[in-house]
Design an enzyme around this catalytic site. Sequence first.
Site, PDB file in Angstrom:
ATOM      1  N   SER A 106     -55.481  79.058 -28.317  1.00 52.19           N
ATOM      2  CA  SER A 106     -55.686  80.416 -28.817  1.00 52.19           C
ATOM      3  C   SER A 106     -55.155  80.584 -30.241  1.00 52.19           C
ATOM      4  O   SER A 106     -54.152  79.969 -30.611  1.00 52.19           O
ATOM      5  CB  SER A 106     -54.965  81.403 -27.889  1.00 52.19           C
ATOM      6  OG  SER A 106     -54.929  82.699 -28.457  1.00 52.19           O
ATOM      7  N   TYR A 130     -59.863  84.432 -33.535  1.00 52.78           N
ATOM      8  CA  TYR A 130     -60.071  85.860 -33.772  1.00 52.78           C
ATOM      9  C   TYR A 130     -60.230  86.014 -35.280  1.00 52.78           C
ATOM     10  O   TYR A 130     -59.441  85.452 -36.039  1.00 52.78           O
ATOM     11  CB  TYR A 130     -58.859  86.680 -33.341  1.00 52.78           C
ATOM     12  CG  TYR A 130     -58.650  86.798 -31.859  1.00 52.78           C
ATOM     13  CD1 TYR A 130     -59.620  87.372 -31.037  1.00 52.78           C
ATOM     14  CD2 TYR A 130     -57.460  86.363 -31.268  1.00 52.78           C
ATOM     15  CE1 TYR A 130     -59.422  87.498 -29.675  1.00 52.78           C
ATOM     16  CE2 TYR A 130     -57.264  86.489 -29.904  1.00 52.78           C
ATOM     17  CZ  TYR A 130     -58.238  87.051 -29.118  1.00 52.78           C
ATOM     18  OH  TYR A 130     -58.044  87.178 -27.770  1.00 52.78           O
ATOM     19  N   THR A 156     -64.218  84.456 -30.324  1.00 50.22           N
ATOM     20  CA  THR A 156     -64.136  85.533 -29.333  1.00 50.22           C
ATOM     21  C   THR A 156     -64.794  86.777 -29.907  1.00 50.22           C
ATOM     22  O   THR A 156     -64.416  87.264 -30.974  1.00 50.22           O
ATOM     23  CB  THR A 156     -62.677  85.824 -28.947  1.00 50.22           C
ATOM     24  OG1 THR A 156     -62.150  84.668 -28.286  1.00 50.22           O
ATOM     25  CG2 THR A 156     -62.575  87.009 -28.009  1.00 50.22           C
ATOM     26  N   LYS A 220     -67.708  83.375 -27.287  1.00 62.21           N
ATOM     27  CA  LYS A 220     -67.088  83.781 -26.024  1.00 62.21           C
ATOM     28  C   LYS A 220     -67.103  85.301 -25.904  1.00 62.21           C
ATOM     29  O   LYS A 220     -66.719  86.002 -26.845  1.00 62.21           O
ATOM     30  CB  LYS A 220     -65.644  83.262 -25.995  1.00 62.21           C
ATOM     31  CG  LYS A 220     -64.798  83.704 -24.808  1.00 62.21           C
ATOM     32  CD  LYS A 220     -63.421  83.066 -24.920  1.00 62.21           C
ATOM     33  CE  LYS A 220     -62.502  83.455 -23.784  1.00 62.21           C
ATOM     34  NZ  LYS A 220     -62.072  84.847 -23.849  1.00 62.21           N
ATOM     35  N   HIS A 244     -63.139  88.721 -20.888  1.00 59.36           N
ATOM     36  CA  HIS A 244     -61.742  88.679 -21.313  1.00 59.36           C
ATOM     37  C   HIS A 244     -60.795  88.896 -20.122  1.00 59.36           C
ATOM     38  O   HIS A 244     -59.747  89.539 -20.249  1.00 59.36           O
ATOM     39  CB  HIS A 244     -61.473  89.726 -22.403  1.00 59.36           C
ATOM     40  CG  HIS A 244     -60.560  89.246 -23.494  1.00 59.36           C
ATOM     41  ND1 HIS A 244     -61.032  88.784 -24.705  1.00 59.36           N
ATOM     42  CD2 HIS A 244     -59.208  89.130 -23.550  1.00 59.36           C
ATOM     43  CE1 HIS A 244     -59.986  88.430 -25.459  1.00 59.36           C
ATOM     44  NE2 HIS A 244     -58.877  88.631 -24.776  1.00 59.36           N
TER      45      HIS A 244
END
Length: 332
Positions: A106, A130, A156, A220, A244
């Site tokens: 992440s 992100y 994402t 995603k 999520h």
Amino acid sequence: MAMVCLSDFEAYAKKYLPKIAWDYFAAGADDCTTRDENILAYKRIRFRPRMLRDVSVVDIRTKILGSEISFPVGIAPTGFHQLAWPDGEKSTARAARAMSTCYVASTYSTCTLEEISRAAPGGLRWFQLYIHRNRAASQQLVRRAEALGFRGLVLTADLPYTGKRRDDVRNGFRLPPHMKVKNLEGAFEYGLPPNSLDPSVTWNDIYWLRSLTHLPIIIKGILTREDAELAVRHGVQAIIVSNHGGRQLDEGPATIDALVEVVEAVRGRVEVYVDGGIRKGSDVLKALALGAKCVFIGRPALWGLAYRGEEGLQDVLRILQDEFRLSMALAG
């Protein structure tokens, strides 16, 4: 206590993690309807097993974007692994390598990309991105990940703003002072500010990402036929059907229900994966039967870490692997 199934690890984590950490990992948005529906939807799906099929040899290996993994379960991107285990994402990376599967690190890791790479050299890793208002920071992250040998970029798409997770609001959730969002250190003057994510991101930003990297782009957070078609049109290599973990928009579809629509829309042009609600090897088989190439687990990976770090996470993966192999054999 013998750890026999994933819910044993969940019970352990709930009992032993600090309440604020447990609440953060367990949280869903609003009433948690979608979070819970992710699990319930699997329970409503039934097998049509076939008999006398010679299941003396069961090969559970597969490939995702050309890389072989030992079975079709990877580790989804989740933030702040040090809340579950002191070594954090380094333990996650080691467990994934030991089990020959894919770990998606992440943006919000509590270890740097460099530490994660060093912890498990040669492991199959993708990086989840992100996009922040500070585009230079996002650009730098993408380039770092590629230079370090990460083999996929997971964008994402479902977080222009953070969903309302009531327990986090009640607890005033923040990382303990000794933990940092390591990959973004230095990108913002005073740590990670609220509202730092860029809500203006559109499909055109996939072209921008494309210009920064040679890595395959996986998107995603897709839940509809329309967005699946747009993803293919914008040249992504794969889609992760995801809500999520029910942490963003409450009362959207369960991911296993959305999977069918997405698989139908892409017609084999890109690989399709799914996350959310997978708790048993038979859930993995259901997802594959409905068209997923691979599934990714989020919370169960954190429960494994909370139990015994990389060993605990390996236990979780091994149980899923054994259950999946057995389900395949029993279903013929």
